[in-house]
Design an enzyme around this catalytic site. Structure first.
Site, short mmCIF file in Angstrom:
data_model
loop_
_atom_site.label_atom_id
_atom_site.label_comp_id
_atom_site.label_asym_id
_atom_site.label_seq_id
_atom_site.Cartn_x
_atom_site.Cartn_y
_atom_site.Cartn_z
N TYR A 442 0.81 -1.22 0.00
CA TYR A 442 0.00 0.00 0.00
C TYR A 442 0.85 1.27 0.00
CZ TYR A 442 0.02 -0.16 5.26
OH TYR A 442 0.35 -0.21 6.58
N GLU A 443 0.17 2.40 -0.26
CA GLU A 443 0.82 3.70 -0.49
C GLU A 443 1.75 3.65 -1.70
OE1 GLU A 443 -0.64 5.91 0.84
OE2 GLU A 443 -1.59 4.74 2.41
N GLY A 444 1.34 2.93 -2.72
CA GLY A 444 2.15 2.77 -3.92
C GLY A 444 3.05 1.56 -3.75
#
Length: 598
Positions: A442-444
């Site tokens: 997550y978060e890229g």
């Protein structure tokens, strides 16, 4: 049952002996009177909260998870989470680094990040509830109107209200230009927002009175793609003009994701059904505000894996000292026992040292980046602010991807130290591995971070910022290049520093001819860059340790630091050679494979 002891000694070493953060902080007017004793005292109290309040809830929270009531859409967090959050608020921890204009204590960001490392070690799932609020707070502070700031930031600073970021939709994750959530202007400055978001951490819970969702959506006349995305505040409960809570807004949790880890955090499917929101910033410029929150979150996710790496190491070390199994290859070490503790075995030590080296290298990098963030926002010299922001932009994808990759390696290795007992829930090790795995996604995803580093942060300015970091290495090499005791640390980073210029130029030239070359090389490139950065900090840590030992300091802390540095350069840093070779192998062996996938 797992345990956790805050690594205060190493934190103090990084802050005061390695990076001398007080010198930098005292150049910032609002921190001019701050002293090291105050910083240390806050850290000690923060460590007590983490180890005494949060850590005991980690295993039970994972086993219990969150529960959703289908009729009311309400989500209940695991037993003890809500009460721990109340202690967090009452202790003033939510306001630690927030602006005094909104009720904050105004302490340094670096202090907050170290506090959050301890929280993440103790209980990552719980820590995500207040952690996301900091990102939402930062986005609104930078891009919100005065009215929005007055309405929301005081309660977010106190912790009475939490925040969330609503980006991902069922059909799109990182490619936010594909989103379909719609925002319709109502003519009174508000918008009605309709759509579905998924994977929303802390999207619904019972720990705070209100949740301030930052939502990405499209206006009816928005241009296509990422240029048509706007950012909106959508509170769970409407806020009246006097600041009190009004009616429920049209945003609710339609389901909880059944996921591999972080069970104690509510990962929600959020439905917006005519929810009322207000625009943040300019129409179709929503990514400007959201990137403030996303970049803060990327640093935060790196910090999550740093915390997990530390606590995994502590528990694996304790187990390795206690568990007896076989005899040392060089002969019995514990002759009064039937077998030797497994810490006598070389490969067990390798797994432990890997975790220790990655934790302490990550802590140095995280602290350095926290100071860059502080200087970018608050240093009185404009050039310092600009240079700090530029360097932080380069290092952010490394913090997110390199530290989380290392966290996965470290927690997996520490579980392996436990053998079969690592596979059992009660030891807590398998939870750390499961929790660590999400941090790479997550978060890229870490591939996205790698593309960001190579494409946007390096090749887009012909390596100018990378060369600035290279100058730091060059200064250290010049300072210690003739010191024989430093040769084992200086030589590797000096060689890699020289290689990086040629390596980057080569990848850039190939990418100019075929853009797929960036995608083929990016992950390996980030691993090389990550080791270059870690190598620099480990060389500096060895430098400090050698000086202390030479001065007659008999604290074994410095001996341990030196031994860990030697391990890092001998066993982990050489990954750079393999990564450069695989990066150079190019895109053809990946893309000329249609027959494989036919």
């Amino acid at each position: 049952m797992p345990t956790y002891t805050p690594p205060l000694r190493d934190m103090q070493f990084v802050m005061h002996e390695l990076l001398h953060v007080m010198d930098d902080l005292q150049q910032i007017p609002k921190h001019a009177e701050l002293d090291a004793d105050t910083v240390n005292a806050v850290m000690e109290e923060g460590g007590k909260f983490a180890s005494e309040v949060l850590q005991p809830l980690n295993l039970s929270g994972d086993m219990e998870g969150c529960r959703r009531d289908a009729a009311s859409h309400a989500v209940t967090t695991p037993k003890g989470f809500k009460e721990a959050y109340r202690q967090y608020i009452d202790g003033g921890w939510a306001a630690l680094a927030c602006d005094p204009d909104f009720g904050g204590q105004g302490l340094p960001l670096v202090l907050n990040q170290m506090f959050y490392e301890m929280l993440n070690s103790a209980n990552q799932a719980w820590t995500m509830y207040p952690g996301l609020t900091h990102g939402a707070y930062a986005a609104l502070r930078e891009h919100g109107t005065d009215a929005q700031k007055q309405t929301y930031l005081h309660k977010m600073t106190s912790g009475e209200w939490t925040g969330s970021m609503c980006l991902t939709e069922p059909h799109c994750g990182t490619d936010l230009g594909l989103m379909r959530t719609k925002a319709e202007a109502q003519g009174d400055g508000t918008y009605k927002i309709t759509g579905t978001k998924i994977f929303i951490s802390a999207g619904e819970h019972d720990m705070a009175d209100n949740i301030i969702h930052l939502v990405l959506a499209r206006l009816s006349d928005a241009p296509p793609g990422i240029k048509g995305v706007s950012l909106f505040i959508v509170p769970k409960f409407h806020v009246k003009s006097d600041g009190s809570l009004g009616a429920r807004n049209g945003i609710f949790c339609a389901g909880l994701e059944e996921k591999m880890g972080i069970h104690g955090n509510s990962t929600c499917q959020m439905v917006l059904d005519g929810a009322v929101g207000t625009l943040v910033g300019q129409p179709n410029k929503g990514m400007q505000g959201m990137f403030v929150m996303m970049n803060a979150a990327r640093l935060g996710v790196g910090n999550q894996s740093l915390g997990l790496t530390e606590v995994a190491y502590q528990n694996a070390l304790a187990y390795a000292k206690d568990r007896i199994q076989m005899r040392a290859l060089t002969g019995p070490k514990s002759k009064d026992q039937a077998a030797d503790p497994i810490i006598v075995h070389p490969d067990v030590r390798k797994m432990l040292l890997t975790a220790k080296a990655y934790a302490e290298g990550g802590r140095a990098l995280m602290t350095f980046c926290s100071m860059l963030l502080e200087k970018e926002h608050y240093h009185p010299d404009e050039k310092v602010r600009k240079d700090s922001g530029e360097m932080l932009a380069l290092l952010t994808p490394i913090v997110k991807a390199f530290i989380t990759d290392n966290g996965w390696t470290a927690t997996s290795g520490c579980l392996q130290v436990f053998g079969g007992h690592g596979y059992i829930k009660q030891t807590g090790m398998e939870q750390l591995v499961r929790d660590a795995r999400i941090n790479m996604i997550y978060e890229g995803t870490n591939t996205i971070q790698s593309l960001d580093l190579l494409g946007r942060k390096v090749l887009s300015n012909n390596g100018a910022t990378l060369r600035k970091f290279g100058k730091l290495i060059g200064q250290l090499v010049e300072e210690e290049g003739v010191n024989e005791k430093m040769a084992e640390f200086i030589t590797p980073i000096a060689i890699l520093g020289d290689q990086m210029t040629k390596f980057t130029t080569e990848i850039g030239f190939k990418a100019f001819q075929n853009p797929d070359e960036v995608g083929a090389a990016a992950v390996d490139y980030l691993r090389v860059a990550g080791h270059m950065v870690f190598g620099y900090f480990w060389a500096r840590m060895a430098q400090v340790a050698l000086k202390e030992i030479a001065s007659g300091n008999t604290d074994t802390f410095y001996v341990a630091k030196l031994q860990t540095a030697r391990f890092y350069f001998a066993k982990l840093f050489p990954e750079t050679a393999t990564a450069m070779r695989t990066a150079r192998s190019g895109a053809r062996v990946l893309m000329d494979t249609d027959a494989v996938f036919a």
